[in-house]
Design an enzyme around this catalytic site. Sequence first.
Site, mmCIF file in Angstrom:
data_model
loop_
_atom_site.group_PDB
_atom_site.id
_atom_site.type_symbol
_atom_site.label_atom_id
_atom_site.label_comp_id
_atom_site.label_asym_id
_atom_site.label_seq_id
_atom_site.Cartn_x
_atom_site.Cartn_y
_atom_site.Cartn_z
ATOM 1 N N ASP A 140 0.860 -1.188 0.000
ATOM 2 C CA ASP A 140 0.000 0.000 0.000
ATOM 3 C C ASP A 140 0.895 1.236 0.000
ATOM 4 O O ASP A 140 1.939 1.231 -0.634
ATOM 5 C CB ASP A 140 -0.952 -0.040 1.201
ATOM 6 N N HIS A 176 1.495 2.064 -3.456
ATOM 7 C CA HIS A 176 0.791 3.217 -4.014
ATOM 8 C C HIS A 176 1.527 4.541 -3.883
ATOM 9 O O HIS A 176 0.935 5.592 -4.075
ATOM 10 C CB HIS A 176 -0.589 3.325 -3.349
#
Length: 300
Positions: A220, A243
């Site tokens: 993430d 991300h």
Amino acid sequence: MQRLMSGILILGFVSATLCLSSNAETKVKYFNVMDYGAHADGQTDDSNAISKAWQGVCGEEGPATLLIPSSKIFLVKRLNLSGPCKAPNVGIKFEGKIVAPSMNEWVGDSFSWIQILHVNGLTIDADGGIIDGNGSTWWEKCRNCTRPISLLFQSCNGLTVKSLRMRNSPGFHISVYGSNGALFTQININSPRKSPNTDGIDIFSSKNIAIEDSTLATGDDCIAIKGGSSYINATRIFCQGGHGISIGSLGINKSYETVEEVHVQNCSFIGTTNGARIKTWPTFNLSKPYKINFNTYLCV
């Protein structure tokens, strides 16, 4: 002349005595977890032994350091290291390996695994140390339930963490909440790209936080900066997978949140879905001013 020489000799003796006294006062006292009953076999829960050693550190009025020695594996089921401590500065010398229990062996709530609360002036020197969250036992079975943060710092002002290695956290790897002044340097986080919601470092309601010279490979956000945070600096970060570096997400349930003075400089993004970004909930209330200063955006 003889009287003058005597005075010089006496002065030299007093100065040397003061020097020795000063060195004695600043000597660091080490609390080795092995002396408090730790087994370090990777199978027996050493949480209680580490907690007892920490009580010694926190109760010491002079400089004190918790020692987690090298070449040993410590199973830790849950750990709470709380302050405030008597000494203005305390340390953790972390050279061994700490491993988490599997999801099937977890006991109690699953909010956090290792938490450090209300400890000011803490320095963690983790050269050689590694924390393994055993996250693979959680990721498939618990995709929609609460998975623990591996390392939570709450109300820890003047914090320094260096040379820490972490991998395979069930949830976030590191979370910083309600803290003023922290330096994270030479941090190495390594979790698979498909591991869900395994943020590297999350910052909540904190200010004056610097993250430098670190490699963060996650599933993430490498770094996530949440509401109430300001003066956050990310410099020379190697962000891999996941991300990227994110402000947010912000504005859940139309809440008003501020993030100010975020500086992202000289960072590399390899195989990430984003570089640096701002995330908001679709229900965010745009009728109120939205205070974000996203400055010095110099990334490669």
